[in-house]
Design a protein around this motif. Sequence first.
Motif, PDB file in Angstrom:
ATOM      1  N   THR A   9       0.697  -1.213  -0.331  1.00 20.21           N
ATOM      2  CA  THR A   9      -0.137  -0.334  -0.350  1.00 20.21           C
ATOM      3  C   THR A   9       0.948   0.797   0.018  1.00 20.21           C
ATOM      4  O   THR A   9       0.235   1.865  -0.446  1.00 20.21           O
ATOM      5  N   VAL A  10       1.919   1.373   1.160  1.00 21.04           N
ATOM      6  CA  VAL A  10       2.881   2.172   0.807  1.00 21.04           C
ATOM      7  C   VAL A  10       3.287   2.757  -0.207  1.00 21.04           C
ATOM      8  O   VAL A  10       3.690   3.854  -1.188  1.00 21.04           O
ATOM      9  N   ASN A  11       3.613   1.506  -0.567  1.00 21.55           N
ATOM     10  CA  ASN A  11       4.864   1.256  -2.262  1.00 21.55           C
ATOM     11  C   ASN A  11       3.830   2.089  -3.349  1.00 21.55           C
ATOM     12  O   ASN A  11       4.763   3.122  -4.355  1.00 21.55           O
ATOM     13  N   LEU A  12       2.172   1.613  -3.322  1.00 23.22           N
ATOM     14  CA  LEU A  12       1.724   1.503  -4.383  1.00 23.22           C
ATOM     15  C   LEU A  12       1.467   3.437  -4.665  1.00 23.22           C
ATOM     16  O   LEU A  12       1.165   4.350  -5.334  1.00 23.22           O
ATOM     17  N   LEU A  13       0.841   3.974  -2.969  1.00 20.87           N
ATOM     18  CA  LEU A  13       1.028   5.499  -2.589  1.00 20.87           C
ATOM     19  C   LEU A  13       1.764   5.992  -3.041  1.00 20.87           C
ATOM     20  O   LEU A  13       1.736   7.483  -3.338  1.00 20.87           O
ATOM     21  N   ASN A  14       2.743   5.063  -2.782  1.00 23.65           N
ATOM     22  CA  ASN A  14       4.687   6.599  -3.050  1.00 23.65           C
ATOM     23  C   ASN A  14       4.234   6.782  -4.696  1.00 23.65           C
ATOM     24  O   ASN A  14       5.470   7.556  -4.585  1.00 23.65           O
ATOM     25  N   ASN A  15       3.866   5.989  -4.981  1.00 20.28           N
ATOM     26  CA  ASN A  15       4.448   5.968  -6.890  1.00 20.28           C
ATOM     27  C   ASN A  15       3.759   7.075  -7.167  1.00 20.28           C
ATOM     28  O   ASN A  15       3.772   7.779  -8.402  1.00 20.28           O
ATOM     29  N   TYR A  16       2.426   7.481  -6.649  1.00 17.65           N
ATOM     30  CA  TYR A  16       1.349   8.982  -7.457  1.00 17.65           C
ATOM     31  C   TYR A  16       2.184   9.764  -6.252  1.00 17.65           C
ATOM     32  O   TYR A  16       2.007  11.430  -7.036  1.00 17.65           O
ATOM     33  N   PHE A  17       1.881   9.487  -5.490  1.00 20.02           N
ATOM     34  CA  PHE A  17       1.956  10.799  -4.662  1.00 20.02           C
ATOM     35  C   PHE A  17       3.499  11.677  -3.782  1.00 20.02           C
ATOM     36  O   PHE A  17       3.471  12.588  -3.470  1.00 20.02           O
ATOM     37  N   GLN A  18       4.788  10.475  -4.117  1.00 20.31           N
ATOM     38  CA  GLN A  18       6.273  10.801  -3.724  1.00 20.31           C
ATOM     39  C   GLN A  18       6.743  11.412  -2.683  1.00 20.31           C
ATOM     40  O   GLN A  18       7.235  12.557  -2.139  1.00 20.31           O
ATOM     41  N   PHE A  19       5.777  10.453  -1.009  1.00 20.42           N
ATOM     42  CA  PHE A  19       6.206  11.490  -0.223  1.00 20.42           C
ATOM     43  C   PHE A  19       7.044  10.199   0.361  1.00 20.42           C
ATOM     44  O   PHE A  19       7.329  11.183   1.523  1.00 20.42           O
ATOM     45  N   ILE A  20       7.810   9.436   0.434  1.00 18.84           N
ATOM     46  CA  ILE A  20       9.402   9.042   0.643  1.00 18.84           C
ATOM     47  C   ILE A  20      10.758   9.403   0.289  1.00 18.84           C
ATOM     48  O   ILE A  20      10.782  10.006  -1.833  1.00 18.84           O
TER      49      ILE A  20
END
Length: 167
Positions: free
Chosen positions: A62-73
Amino acid sequence: VFIIFSGVLISRLIVEEYNDKTITLMFTYPISRKKIILSKLIIIIGFTLFFIVWTRLILFFTVNLLNNYFQFIIGEVTNASILKHFISTIIYDFSASGVALVPLFFGIKKRSTRTTIITAIIIAFFLGAGNADQSIGSFLIVPMTLTAIGLFTAYLSIHNIERTDVL
């Protein structure tokens, strides 16, 4: 959360059966009492470990998928860093499964489901206590020590079960 989950499983599968005296039926089968209780403990540890690892995997994807869209990492997430984090969390997952055995000792001794669950809650709070960046449970020696204590208390809970009477 999973330590409390395991405490509830222990209270339902072991301690409550002692209280309701339904475990006497299980003890009438030609299987040793230790094997019956040990198999229940293996089921509890297995469920706890499975759900801990499953939850970590769901959160990772989930974090990896969301990071692909929002770049929060910030920075690049490499396979080496993922593998290093996964190995360290697996050690904590195994230790959490072992720590979850500590409430068994108090639950069997007092024959109380409340005592079992309250002990699990106290242990979970103890491992989660700390400041914003670190907790007591984040130091590897603490969960490993509690795992050893959990395995020892599980042994103490079932080592004399052949000679103790359920009633």
